[in-house]
Design a protein around this motif. Structure first.
Motif, PDB file in Angstrom:
ATOM      1  N   ARG A 282       0.809  -1.222   0.000  1.00 59.28           N
ATOM      2  CA  ARG A 282       0.000   0.000   0.000  1.00 59.28           C
ATOM      3  C   ARG A 282       0.839   1.268   0.000  1.00 59.28           C
ATOM      4  NH1 ARG A 282      -2.286   0.421   6.225  1.00 59.28           N
ATOM      5  NH2 ARG A 282      -0.311  -0.029   7.285  1.00 59.28           N
ATOM      6  N   TYR A 283       2.101   1.182   0.324  1.00 58.07           N
ATOM      7  CA  TYR A 283       2.941   2.373   0.384  1.00 58.07           C
ATOM      8  C   TYR A 283       3.713   2.618  -0.908  1.00 58.07           C
ATOM      9  CZ  TYR A 283       2.037   2.137   5.392  1.00 58.07           C
ATOM     10  OH  TYR A 283       1.432   2.094   6.619  1.00 58.07           O
ATOM     11  N   ILE A 284       3.681   1.711  -1.859  1.00 52.79           N
ATOM     12  CA  ILE A 284       4.384   1.869  -3.128  1.00 52.79           C
ATOM     13  C   ILE A 284       3.431   2.514  -4.124  1.00 52.79           C
ATOM     14  CG2 ILE A 284       5.501   0.673  -5.045  1.00 52.79           C
ATOM     15  CD1 ILE A 284       7.187   0.696  -2.563  1.00 52.79           C
ATOM     16  N   VAL A 285       3.845   3.640  -4.699  1.00 48.77           N
ATOM     17  CA  VAL A 285       2.992   4.324  -5.658  1.00 48.77           C
ATOM     18  C   VAL A 285       3.046   3.575  -6.986  1.00 48.77           C
ATOM     19  CG1 VAL A 285       3.370   6.534  -4.530  1.00 48.77           C
ATOM     20  CG2 VAL A 285       4.838   5.859  -6.419  1.00 48.77           C
ATOM     21  N   GLN A 286       1.987   3.708  -7.784  1.00 53.21           N
ATOM     22  CA  GLN A 286       1.901   3.024  -9.075  1.00 53.21           C
ATOM     23  C   GLN A 286       2.243   3.939 -10.247  1.00 53.21           C
ATOM     24  OE1 GLN A 286       1.471  -0.264  -8.954  1.00 53.21           O
ATOM     25  NE2 GLN A 286       1.392   0.033  -6.723  1.00 53.21           N
ATOM     26  N   ASP A 287       2.512   5.213  -9.952  1.00 57.55           N
ATOM     27  CA  ASP A 287       2.897   6.150 -10.998  1.00 57.55           C
ATOM     28  C   ASP A 287       4.029   7.030 -10.463  1.00 57.55           C
ATOM     29  OD1 ASP A 287       3.084   7.569 -13.306  1.00 57.55           O
ATOM     30  OD2 ASP A 287       1.342   8.861 -12.886  1.00 57.55           O
ATOM     31  N   PRO A 288       5.268   6.770 -10.783  1.00 59.16           N
ATOM     32  CA  PRO A 288       5.765   5.735 -11.705  1.00 59.16           C
ATOM     33  C   PRO A 288       5.671   4.333 -11.102  1.00 59.16           C
ATOM     34  CG  PRO A 288       7.593   6.874 -10.665  1.00 59.16           C
ATOM     35  CD  PRO A 288       6.348   7.600 -10.230  1.00 59.16           C
ATOM     36  N   PRO A 289       5.463   3.316 -11.945  1.00 61.90           N
ATOM     37  CA  PRO A 289       5.266   1.968 -11.416  1.00 61.90           C
ATOM     38  C   PRO A 289       6.589   1.364 -10.935  1.00 61.90           C
ATOM     39  CG  PRO A 289       5.289   1.921 -13.808  1.00 61.90           C
ATOM     40  CD  PRO A 289       5.376   3.362 -13.418  1.00 61.90           C
ATOM     41  N   PRO A 290       6.510   0.384 -10.049  1.00 64.72           N
ATOM     42  CA  PRO A 290       7.744  -0.300  -9.617  1.00 64.72           C
ATOM     43  C   PRO A 290       8.330  -1.129 -10.768  1.00 64.72           C
ATOM     44  CG  PRO A 290       5.796  -1.385  -8.711  1.00 64.72           C
ATOM     45  CD  PRO A 290       5.318  -0.134  -9.380  1.00 64.72           C
TER      46      PRO A 290
END
Length: 824
Positions: free
Chosen positions: A726-734
């Motif tokens: 939940r803490y990793i943003v998707q923009d920019p994606p991993p």
């Protein structure tokens, strides 16, 4: 032709010169407008009245005479102001016309037309005459202000003399001797009063007037009884519901209760007194008794109504202040008892004044009033004393949780101090001071209750009409066209201004009417009005400055608390900007308080500037670092490269910024330690700010897997673990990268952006656990790290480190079958 041209030019000039004075003669406000009129009449009338007032001030006067003289100044001030407002525009017009005529020609210039010169002289005289009248009006205005100041000074001196007048104290046996000698005189005065009153009723009023007054009083009593019954039927003194429906209903019930209890009794008593006054049944010299009785009833009724509306004894749900039930009921009953004592003393003093009682009787009434209020205060302090509960065996007190300090806690030492002053004053013979302090305490409690009611009403109405979550607030926001949060901010600021106005008016109500200055008087007039050879004592000056400093700091603390807790959170600014604005406003307020204290002491700011200039050299050498940090703090607050809440790294210390002041900045490390960093280090040094532009932060997680692992599966599992966090943003994606072909396996690296740098360590741990679990479920082996061992045989005396590679993973060999009859 040249001669003809000269003749035509001369004729044109003569015609123009003749037309100028005729045009000005027709204009209003010329020299004829300066004729004597209302302005001169106002000057003459004011001069005569002021001469008479000044002559009257030369005689010894009492409070009533001084008040009458003060009231006579107001009509004169208005008359002069109106006359000045009428004549000043005329003076401006006359000066404008004079300026249009231009200056007087020089001696070597061609002479002007006689009509123009005559008109200039007339306008000059008109301007001089109007200017003289304006100056005369202003002189009379200044004279009025000087006389008003003299009257105020006389009243202040009279009050001070009366307040600090010393008499024989009641503990002195001589007082009781004087009292016993004065009782027969009081008895005869009472007998004379009754005889004069009976003579007034029998001979002057007559039986017919008494009969008519009795009939009118009977009809009024029947009507009042009927109206009282109807009012009770329609809700007078009605018991409210157990719980108010809303905050507005709570305030409405309190106001209704206060009005009912405050108005019913004065009406029931005032109507008979009005009938008696109308039929002239009161002895003329006994008129103060009637006024004192009505005043006492009014004071008792208003006190009961206000205190019952605010304290709500027996109904804690309708209480406007957060007080325990026992404490609220004690405040209610004690205030009523104190006001009853003051009211009875007021009526008794009126009787003593009418009967021209001996001085000992007046001292006795005043002393009993002070003693009665003092006993009420003592009983209140004893009944509200907080005591620790004890066991039944009378041994050790029970352990109780610490209760927070209440806002009214300061009243207890103040009441004990007032009680001590009253006792000392009574023993020393200053009975007027003791009675004055007693009555002032009772009045202050009632005024405080009224102030609480008004403030709660303001908060409720503003919260209802300006609140972003209320129906009325949303309607007002839509009607005006602003956002609800901005409307809430406007309401908060508006409420703060109204709070200041109400508190200031309440302070004037408590400290203003001291008996010598009305609402315009102040506490300084009462206690610092005495001058010795027109030189104020240094002790009084220091005491006044200390009082201003204490009040200023308390007011500044309350205002800053309100500003930080109410205004700034509604402004929409981030926490760092709120801290900067609050800090700057706080320092500005402190500078204002310091300026007021210096003004109270009498220091001139220009002298301070000279001293500061003289100390500039010392500041440049000895206080250079302090000044540098101070300027750096101002830069930090204004430029805001570092804000409260930022995560920074400076001088090897990493943590969160908790406070920025003008000298230093407090940083709280991850070990919960506080690091104080001078502001100059943050301005001149290198600072890493993780959250200056945003709170995003990138994390990388390296992973080494065996060569026989499927790289596509490894990549997909790592990306899936990152996408599910939940803490990793998707923009920019991993993303997952194959970094290198290592000695022990394939080295991958997961890179992603965290929403907040604060969650970096937690996110890294969660991702590593998720990757480990997914690898184990899919049979992917994580390659072990490189192990380094030391060579036991050193080369040239230096141990040599050698990499010890782990054994290659081999498939499990099948166990050979056992031969028959052979033991394994």
């Amino acid at each position: 032709m040249p001669a003809l041209r000269l003749i035509l030019a001369a004729l044109f000039a003569l015609g123009l010169a003749a037309s100028i004075p005729s045009a000005f003669a027709q204009a209003p406000g010329s020299a004829t407008s300066a004729a004597p009129g209302p302005a001169q009449a106002a000057i003459d009338s004011a001069r005569a009245a002021l001469d008479q007032i000044e002559a009257t001030l030369e005689r010894p006067l009492g409070e009533v005479e001084l008040t009458e003289l003060r009231n006579r100044l107001d009509p004169l001030r208005d008359s002069l102001g109106n006359a000045l407002g009428t004549i000043e525009p005329r003076l401006a017009e006359a000066r404008d016309r004079l300026s249009q005529l231009g200056p007087k020609p020089a001696d070597n210039a061609p002479p002007e037309a006689p009509e123009a010169r005559q008109h200039r002289e007339e306008q000059t005289r008109a301007v001089a005459e109007l200017d003289g009248r304006v100056r005369a009006l202003k002189v009379q205005q200044v004279r009025i202000e000087q006389i008003a100041e003299r009257i105020t000074d006389r009243r202040r001196q009279l009050f001070t003399a009366q307040l600090f007048e010393r008499s024989i104290p009641i503990v002195d046996p001589r007082f009781w001797v004087q009292l016993s000698d004065g009782l027969p005189t009081l008895g005869r005065a009472g007998q004379f009063l009754l005889e004069d009153w009976w003579h007034h009723l029998a001979d002057i009023a007559g039986a017919g007037r008494l009969a008519v007054a009795f009939a009118v009083g009977l009809l009024a009593a029947l009507f009042l009884f009927w109206a009282y019954g109807q009012a009770k039927r329609y809700g007078l003194y009605a018991t409210p519901a157990d719980v108010p429906a809303s905050k507005l209903a709570l305030v409405g019930a309190a106001i209704r209760t206060a009005l009912e209890r405050s108005l019913v009794m004065p009406i029931l008593v005032g109507v008979p007194l009005l009938i008696i006054q109308n039929f002239e049944l009161v002895l003329p010299r006994a008129q103060p008794i009637v006024g004192a009785v009505f005043t006492a009833v009014m004071v008792i009724a208003v006190t009961r109504g206000v205190m019952q509306g605010v304290m709500a004894p027996g109904a804690p749900a309708y209480r406007l202040v957060t007080l325990p039930d026992a404490f609220a009921e004690s405040v209610f009953s004690s205030t009523r008892a104190a006001v009853w004592v003051v009211a009875v003393g007021l009526v008794a003093l009126a009787f003593a004044r009418v009967m021209i009682a001996p001085f000992a009787i007046t001292v006795l009434i005043t002393s009993l009033t002070a003693i009665g209020v003092g006993v009420v205060i003592y009983l209140f302090l004893r009944s509200t004393m907080e005591r620790s509960a004890e066991d039944e065996d009378g041994g050790v007190p029970e352990a109780s949780t610490a209760t927070p300090r209440q806002p009214w806690a300061w009243t207890r030492p103040a009441l004990w101090l007032a009680l001590g002053i009253m006792a000392i004053a009574l023993i020393a013979g200053y009975t007027a001071l003791a009675a004055f302090l007693a009555s002032r305490i009772a009045a202050a409690v009632v005024i405080a209750a009224v102030t609480v009611m008004i403030l709660v009403l303001l908060d409720t109405v503003i919260g209802e009409w300006f609140g972003p979550s209320t129906v009325r607030g949303r309607s007002v926001s839509a009607a005006i066209g602003i956002r609800p949060d901005r409307l809430d901010l406007i309401g908060t600021l508006f409420g703060g201004v109204l709070h200041v106005v109400v508190l200031f008016a309440s302070a004037l109500a408590v400290f203003g009417p001291w008996g010598f200055g009305g609402a315009a008087a102040s506490l300084e007039d009462a206690f610092f009005g005495v001058r010795f050879a027109e030189v104020r004592s240094v002790a009084l000056t220091i005491a006044g400055a200390a009082l201003v400093l204490a009040i200023g700091l308390l007011a500044l603390r309350a205002a800053m608390g309100w500003f930080r807790e109410k205004v700034l959170p509604r402004s929409g600014m981030d926490s760092g900007l709120q801290n900067s604005v609050g800090t700057i406003v706080g320092y500005a307020g402190f500078a204002l308080v310091a300026g007021l204290v210096l003004r109270q002491i009498g220091l001139d700011l220009s002298n301070i500037t000279i001293i500061a200039g003289a100390l500039s050299v010392g500041i440049g050498f000895g206080l250079q670092s302090i000044v540098q940090n101070f300027v750096s703090g101002l830069i930090l607050l204004a430029e805001r490269p570092i804000r409260v809440g930022d995560s920074i790294v400076v001088k090897g210390e990493e943590g969160h910024v908790r406070k920025i002041s003008v000298r230093s900045t407090e940083i709280e490390t991850f070990d919960r330690a506080t690091v104080i960093v001078p502001n100059a280090e943050l301005i001149t040094g290198v600072v890493k700010n993780w959250t200056l532009a945003n709170t995003l932060s990138r994390i990388t997680i390296p992973v080494r897997v065996a060569y026989d692992s499927d790289p596509d599966t490894v990549r997909d599992l790592m990306i899936k673990a990152a996408c599910e966090n939940r803490y990793i943003v998707q923009d920019p994606p991993p993303r997952v990268f194959l970094m290198r072909f290592g000695d022990l396996g394939l080295e991958f690296e997961l890179r992603g952006v965290v929403t907040n740098v604060e969650y970096g360590l937690t996110t890294r741990s969660d991702l590593q656990l998720a990757i480990l679990n997914s690898f184990r479920k899919n049979g992917i082996i994580i390659a072990p790290p490189v192990q380094r061992v030391q060579n036991p045989e050193p080369e040239n005396g230096v141990p040599v480190e050698a990499e010890q590679l782990p054994p290659e993973p081999r498939a499990a060999e099948p166990t050979p079958p056992k031969a028959p009859g052979r033991k394994g």
